[in-house]
Motif scaffolding. Structure first.
Motif, mmCIF file in Angstrom:
data_model
loop_
_atom_site.group_PDB
_atom_site.id
_atom_site.type_symbol
_atom_site.label_atom_id
_atom_site.label_comp_id
_atom_site.label_asym_id
_atom_site.label_seq_id
_atom_site.Cartn_x
_atom_site.Cartn_y
_atom_site.Cartn_z
ATOM 1 N N ALA A 67 0.788 -1.232 0.000
ATOM 2 C CA ALA A 67 0.000 0.000 0.000
ATOM 3 C C ALA A 67 0.821 1.283 0.000
ATOM 4 O O ALA A 67 0.261 2.363 0.090
ATOM 5 C CB ALA A 67 -0.953 -0.003 1.200
ATOM 6 N N HIS A 68 2.153 1.201 -0.096
ATOM 7 C CA HIS A 68 2.925 2.440 -0.186
ATOM 8 C C HIS A 68 2.650 3.150 -1.509
ATOM 9 O O HIS A 68 2.457 2.516 -2.538
ATOM 10 C CB HIS A 68 4.424 2.150 -0.062
ATOM 11 C CG HIS A 68 4.890 2.023 1.353
ATOM 12 N ND1 HIS A 68 5.968 1.264 1.715
ATOM 13 C CD2 HIS A 68 4.420 2.575 2.493
ATOM 14 C CE1 HIS A 68 6.146 1.343 3.031
ATOM 15 N NE2 HIS A 68 5.211 2.131 3.528
ATOM 16 N N ALA A 69 2.694 4.480 -1.452
ATOM 17 C CA ALA A 69 2.296 5.282 -2.606
ATOM 18 C C ALA A 69 3.142 4.997 -3.836
ATOM 19 O O ALA A 69 2.634 5.034 -4.955
ATOM 20 C CB ALA A 69 2.379 6.763 -2.259
ATOM 21 N N ASP A 70 4.442 4.723 -3.648
ATOM 22 C CA ASP A 70 5.272 4.530 -4.839
ATOM 23 C C ASP A 70 4.917 3.252 -5.591
ATOM 24 O O ASP A 70 5.435 2.999 -6.670
ATOM 25 C CB ASP A 70 6.775 4.562 -4.470
ATOM 26 C CG ASP A 70 7.179 3.465 -3.509
ATOM 27 O OD1 ASP A 70 6.351 3.080 -2.664
ATOM 28 O OD2 ASP A 70 8.325 2.992 -3.587
ATOM 29 N N HIS A 71 4.004 2.442 -5.030
ATOM 30 C CA HIS A 71 3.541 1.242 -5.715
ATOM 31 C C HIS A 71 2.046 1.304 -6.018
ATOM 32 O O HIS A 71 1.540 0.478 -6.770
ATOM 33 C CB HIS A 71 3.812 0.001 -4.862
ATOM 34 C CG HIS A 71 5.267 -0.223 -4.612
ATOM 35 N ND1 HIS A 71 6.002 -1.204 -5.227
ATOM 36 C CD2 HIS A 71 6.148 0.465 -3.826
ATOM 37 C CE1 HIS A 71 7.265 -1.133 -4.837
ATOM 38 N NE2 HIS A 71 7.383 -0.127 -3.983
ATOM 39 N N ALA A 72 1.360 2.245 -5.391
ATOM 40 C CA ALA A 72 -0.104 2.166 -5.418
ATOM 41 C C ALA A 72 -0.818 3.441 -5.840
ATOM 42 O O ALA A 72 -1.993 3.396 -6.159
ATOM 43 C CB ALA A 72 -0.603 1.750 -4.032
ATOM 44 N N GLY A 155 7.447 -9.275 3.969
ATOM 45 C CA GLY A 155 8.055 -8.432 5.004
ATOM 46 C C GLY A 155 7.772 -6.975 4.662
ATOM 47 O O GLY A 155 6.741 -6.682 4.032
ATOM 48 N N HIS A 156 8.618 -6.053 5.093
ATOM 49 C CA HIS A 156 8.567 -4.643 4.685
ATOM 50 C C HIS A 156 7.395 -3.853 5.263
ATOM 51 O O HIS A 156 7.583 -2.792 5.836
ATOM 52 C CB HIS A 156 8.586 -4.536 3.162
ATOM 53 C CG HIS A 156 8.494 -3.136 2.632
ATOM 54 N ND1 HIS A 156 9.510 -2.219 2.799
ATOM 55 C CD2 HIS A 156 7.502 -2.496 1.949
ATOM 56 C CE1 HIS A 156 9.154 -1.076 2.231
ATOM 57 N NE2 HIS A 156 7.946 -1.208 1.717
ATOM 58 N N LEU A 157 6.176 -4.350 5.127
ATOM 59 C CA LEU A 157 4.973 -3.639 5.549
ATOM 60 C C LEU A 157 3.878 -4.692 5.709
ATOM 61 O O LEU A 157 3.840 -5.637 4.939
ATOM 62 C CB LEU A 157 4.570 -2.630 4.454
ATOM 63 C CG LEU A 157 3.364 -1.743 4.742
ATOM 64 C CD1 LEU A 157 3.775 -0.613 5.698
ATOM 65 C CD2 LEU A 157 2.807 -1.126 3.466
ATOM 66 N N GLY A 186 8.080 -7.111 -5.123
ATOM 67 C CA GLY A 186 7.675 -5.806 -4.593
ATOM 68 C C GLY A 186 8.790 -5.288 -3.703
ATOM 69 O O GLY A 186 9.960 -5.557 -3.953
ATOM 70 N N ASP A 187 8.469 -4.524 -2.659
ATOM 71 C CA ASP A 187 9.470 -4.180 -1.650
ATOM 72 C C ASP A 187 9.513 -5.331 -0.659
ATOM 73 O O ASP A 187 8.476 -5.791 -0.211
ATOM 74 C CB ASP A 187 9.079 -2.893 -0.909
ATOM 75 C CG ASP A 187 9.204 -1.667 -1.802
ATOM 76 O OD1 ASP A 187 9.658 -1.813 -2.945
ATOM 77 O OD2 ASP A 187 8.828 -0.569 -1.343
ATOM 78 N N PHE A 188 10.716 -5.787 -0.332
ATOM 79 C CA PHE A 188 10.775 -6.926 0.580
ATOM 80 C C PHE A 188 11.821 -6.688 1.654
ATOM 81 O O PHE A 188 12.716 -5.858 1.517
ATOM 82 C CB PHE A 188 11.083 -8.227 -0.178
ATOM 83 C CG PHE A 188 12.503 -8.322 -0.656
ATOM 84 C CD1 PHE A 188 12.905 -7.667 -1.805
ATOM 85 C CD2 PHE A 188 13.456 -9.056 0.051
ATOM 86 C CE1 PHE A 188 14.214 -7.735 -2.249
ATOM 87 C CE2 PHE A 188 14.772 -9.131 -0.382
ATOM 88 C CZ PHE A 188 15.147 -8.465 -1.534
ATOM 89 N N GLN A 417 13.722 -0.472 6.223
ATOM 90 C CA GLN A 417 12.536 -1.286 5.958
ATOM 91 C C GLN A 417 12.742 -2.124 4.690
ATOM 92 O O GLN A 417 11.819 -2.793 4.227
ATOM 93 C CB GLN A 417 11.293 -0.401 5.768
ATOM 94 C CG GLN A 417 11.132 0.704 6.792
ATOM 95 C CD GLN A 417 10.825 0.173 8.172
ATOM 96 O OE1 GLN A 417 9.919 -0.642 8.333
ATOM 97 N NE2 GLN A 417 11.584 0.605 9.158
ATOM 98 N N HIS A 418 13.928 -2.002 4.107
ATOM 99 C CA HIS A 418 14.271 -2.780 2.915
ATOM 100 C C HIS A 418 15.564 -3.539 3.202
ATOM 101 O O HIS A 418 16.339 -3.155 4.068
ATOM 102 C CB HIS A 418 14.542 -1.873 1.705
ATOM 103 C CG HIS A 418 13.426 -0.949 1.343
ATOM 104 N ND1 HIS A 418 12.609 -1.151 0.256
ATOM 105 C CD2 HIS A 418 13.000 0.202 1.909
ATOM 106 C CE1 HIS A 418 11.736 -0.162 0.176
ATOM 107 N NE2 HIS A 418 11.944 0.669 1.168
ATOM 108 N N CYS A 419 15.810 -4.588 2.404
ATOM 109 C CA CYS A 419 17.048 -5.340 2.562
ATOM 110 C C CYS A 419 18.260 -4.521 2.163
ATOM 111 O O CYS A 419 18.173 -3.674 1.284
ATOM 112 C CB CYS A 419 17.006 -6.571 1.679
ATOM 113 S SG CYS A 419 16.293 -7.959 2.515
HETATM 114 ZN ZN LIG Z 1 7.337 0.246 0.238
#
Ligand SMILES: [Zn+2]
Ligand SMILES: [Zn+2]
Length: 605
Positions: A67-72, A155-157, A186-188, A417-419
C-alpha cells in the motif's frame, strides 16, 4: 533485441516493460507472459504512458504488492480510466490502500455506493470505490487458462506481497507444455520488524523461478543488525531528551511511523518513563488503520495489544496521544516526541523555539539524479513514498525552512525497511532464478548490484530503463549455462580416525574442479548447519597471513613467489629450510623463507 537473440531458436515467452523503476517516479512494470499482460504495481506519478489507447486497458490484470504510494498511487486513476480492469492485492493491502487518498479526491460519482449523506469534508471517511480485490496467501489462483498467481508475505509492511506467477502455454496438441515462472518481490525485507514478520525465506528456498524481479533500493550497502539500528536511534533520542530537547520524527503514513512508535513504547530507554509522544497528521490515521488489521499482525503484537492499546495510551508511560490543536502550542513546555507525516511543514512544530528541537530524518538510499532534473534534491526520499501528492517537487517540504538562524538541528538515523545488499543477494541465491531483473533503485545502485561477480557469473542480470523492453528468453541452453549451483550426492563414511566423503566423478567435468583440486587439499568449514568445502590453493598452504599476498600484483617479477625464488628448480622446492622442501610446487606458491632468484644468479648470467 540483439541480432543473436533474433537468430536464437528459443522463443521469448516472457518480457518485461518498465513504466517506472524508481520510488520517486513510482514503480510500474508490465509483464508479458505469452499472450497475457500483467501490470505489476502502479505507483506512477505521471500516468500518460498507460493511457496511450484510451479504449484498451494496458493489461489483463493488475497486481499490487503493497500500500505504499510509490507502488499504489496510480491504482485509483487507473481504475477510473478502466473500471473493468481487475486489480488484486493481499487482504491487508486492500485495507491499507485507502490511506493513499485521504485528501478529498475527485472520484467519479458513479463509482460510489449509493450513500448520499456523506459530507464532502469527511476526510478519511470519503468512500472510495471498491476497486481492489483481496487474494489469500499461499493459494495458487488461476485467472486465465494457463496463468495463475500465488501470494507470499514479503516483510517490509503489513500485507506486503511477493507474487509467484506461473504461465503454462497451451500446446497445439493440447498436451501439457513447459511452465514459466516469474517471482516479483515488490518491496521486501528478510528481517523481522516489530509489526511485520520478515519474508519467509525458508519457504521460498529453491523455488527456482525462471525470472526474479526484485528491488535494489540500497544497492550493495551493508547495514548493521536491526537491533543495533534500533538501539542507536533510542540512545540518540534518550540523549536529546537529557539535553532538554524535543524530537521531531517526520515519517511515512504507514510503515516506519508505527515501527517507531512500537520501538519507543517497548525500548528500555523509554518504558515507564514520564514522557509524551504525540502523533499528528496522516501518521495518526495510519495507526488507526493498523488497529483494523490487528488479526493480521504478528502474534507477539496481538498479545501486547491484549494488555494495552497498541498505540493510543494516556495511562501507560510513555504516553502516546493524538496531537490536539491546543497541545500544539504547549509543545515547548517540556521535552517530548512528535511523529508527523513528512509531507507536512515541520516548522509549525518548532517555529517558536527552534533550538529546543532535534529533527530526526530517516536515512535513505542516496540517489544520483539524472541530468536535466533541475532543482530536485540529490537525496532520495523513500519515506515520501506515501505522499499522495502528484507533484514530486512539492513532496519535499523540508529542509528548505531549516536554514539558519532559526533552525533546529537535523540528523539522520537508519531504521531500514528494505534489505541491504547482502540480504538482496541472499534472497537471489536462495531462489536460484535464471534471470534477475533489478528495479526500485537509482541506476547507479542497481548497476552496483548487477556488477557483483557472484551475481553476473550465475544469473542473467538486467536493469531495465524506462520504456525499454527486457526479453527474458528461457530455454534448455540457458538453463545449462545459468544453473551454476549443480549439486552432487555423495557418500560419507566414518572410520576410526577419519571421515571420507565420496563424490561422483561427474563433478570433475565442471571447469571449477581443476581449481578446487589444485593441491589435493580441501578446507572444510561450518557455515550454520552446513559444511562448506573449498580447495586450498598452493599459496594458502603455509600461513593464513600469507593470503594477504594475494593483494600484491600477481605478475610482478618482484613478487615473493616460488617462481621467483632461487631454490625453485624443476617445479620443486630445494630449500631445506622451507616446509615445501622437495615438494612439487606451482610457480605462484609462497613460503616464508623465500629468497629472490636474481641476486644470486646475477653473476652466472
Ligand atoms: Zn514500500
Ligand atoms: Zn517502494
Amino acid at each position: 533485441m540483439t541480432a543473436s537473440a533474433e537468430s536464437d531458436p528459443i522463443v521469448s515467452e516472457l518480457e518485461c516493460l518498465a513504466y517506472g523503476t524508481e520510488a520517486d517516479e513510482g514503480i510500474c512494470l508490465l509483464l508479458k507472459l505469452g499472450t497475457y499482460r500483467v501490470l505489476l504495481d502502479c505507483g506512477l506519478t505521471d500516468f500518460s504512458a498507460l493511457l496511450t489507447d484510451a479504449t484498451m486497458p494496458p493489461a489483463d490484470l493488475v497486481l499490487c504488492s503493497h500500500a505504499h504510494a510509490d507502488h499504489a498511487r496510480g491504482l485509483l486513476p487507473l481504475h477510473q480510466a478502466f473500471p473493468q480492469l481487475p486489480i488484486y492485492a493481499s487482504e491487508v493491502t486492500t485495507q491499507l490502500l485507502p490511506l493513499n487518498w485521504l485528501e478529498p479526491h475527485s472520484v467519479v460519482a458513479t463509482d460510489f455506493e449509493a450513500d448520499d449523506d456523506v459530507g464532502d469534508d469527511a476526510r478519511s471517511l470519503t468512500p472510495l470505490p471498491f476497486f481492489c480485490h483481496a487474494l489469500p496467501w499461499r493459494t495458487p489462483i488461476e485467472f486465465f487458462d494457463g496463468l495463475s498467481v500465488e501470494l507470499y508475505p514479503a516483510g517490509h509492511l503489513p500485507g506486503a506481497t511477493a507474487f509467484l506467477l506461473t504461465y503454462t502455454p497451451l500446446s497445439d496438441d493440447d498436451r501439457p507444455s513447459r511452465s514459466y515462472t516469474v517471482f516479483y518481490t515488490g518491496d521486501f525485507f528478510l528481517s523481522n520488524g516489530r509489526l511485520v514478520e520478515g519474508m519467509p525465506l525458508e519457504e521460498l528456498r529453491g523455488t527456482a523461478p525462471d525470472v526474479l524481479i526484485l528491488e535494489g533500493s540500497y544497492g550493495t550497502a551493508r547495514h548493521p543488525h536491526r537491533r543495533q539500528q534500533e538501539n542507536q536511534l533510542a540512545e540518540r533520542i534518550d540523549r536529546a531528551i537529557a539535553d532538554k530537547q524535543s524530537i521531531l520524527l517526520p515519517t511515512s503514513t504507514i510503515g516506519l511511523g508505527q515501527e517507531l512508535l512500537m520501538l519507543l513504547r517497548s525500548h528500555h530507554h523509554f518504558t515507564g518513563r514520564d514522557l509524551d509522544i504525540w502523533v499528528d497528521g496522516s501518521v495518526a490515521e495510519g495507526c488507526d488503520a493498523y488497529l483494523e488489521i490487528m488479526p493480521h499482525l504478528p502474534t507477539a503484537v496481538q498479545n501486547f495489544a491484549r494488555h494495552q492499546s497498541l498505540f493510543w495510551d494516556e495511562r501507560v508511560r510513555p504516553r502516546v496521544r493524538h496531537l490536539t490543536p491546543d497541545q500544539r502550542f504547549n509543545l515547548d513546555q517540556r521535552p517530548s516526541i512528535v511523529l508527523t507525516d513528512e509531507a507536512t511543514d515541520l516548522s509549525q512544530y518548532y517555529a517558536a523555539k527552534p533550538d529546543a528541537w532535534l529533527v530526526l530524518q530517516a536515512e535513505q538510499p542516496h540517489y544520483k539524479r539524472r541530468d536535466g532534473s533541475g532543482e530536485r534534491r540529490e537525496e532520495h526520499k523513500d519515506t515520501a513514498e506515501f505522499s499522495s501528492n502528484a507533484n514530486p517537487q512539492s513532496e519535499l517540504p523540508h529542509p528548505s525552512p531549516l536554514t539558519p538562524p532559526s533552525s533546529p538541528s537535523v540528523e539522520t538515523y537508519l531504521l531500514a525497511q528494505h534489505c541491504d545488499g547482502p540480504g538482496t543477494t541472499q534472497l537471489i541465491h536462495n531462489l536460484r532464478p535464471q534471470h534477475v531483473v533489478f528495479v526500485h533503485g537509482s541506476p547507479a545502485y542497481l548497476a552496483d548490484l548487477a556488477g557483483l561477480e557472484e551475481l553476473h557469473n550465475r544469473y542473467h542480470v538486467h536493469t531495465p530503463v524506462i520504456g525499454g523492453l527486457v526479453e527474458l528468453p528461457i530455454g534448455e541452453t540457458f538453463l545449462r549455462v545459468a544453473a551454476p549451483e549443480a549439486s552432487y550426492e555423495g557418500e560419507l563414511t566414518e572410520l576410526n580416525t577419519l571421515v571420507t566423503i565420496t563424490l561422483p566423478e561427474a563433478i570433475m567435468a565442471d571447469p571449477r574442479w581443476q581449481q578446487l583440486a589444485d593441491t589435493g587439499l580441501v578446507e572444510a568449514r561450518w557455515q550454520g548447519n552446513e559444511l562448506v568445502l573449498r580447495g586450498l590453493p598452493q599459496r594458502e598452504l603455509l600461513r593464513p597471513s600469507d593470503r594477504l599476498l594475494d593483494w600484491m600484483d600477481a605478475n610482478s617479477p618482484l613478487r615473493n613467489c616460488c617462481g621467483n625464488c632461487r631454490h625453485y628448480r624443476g617445479q620443486r622446492c630445494w630449500n631445506q629450510r622451507s616446509p615445501l622442501f622437495e615438494f612439487k610446487v606451482t610457480p605462484d606458491g609462497f613460503c616464508p623463507v623465500f629468497e629472490p632468484a636474481q641476486a644470486s644468479e646475477e653473476g652466472n648470467r
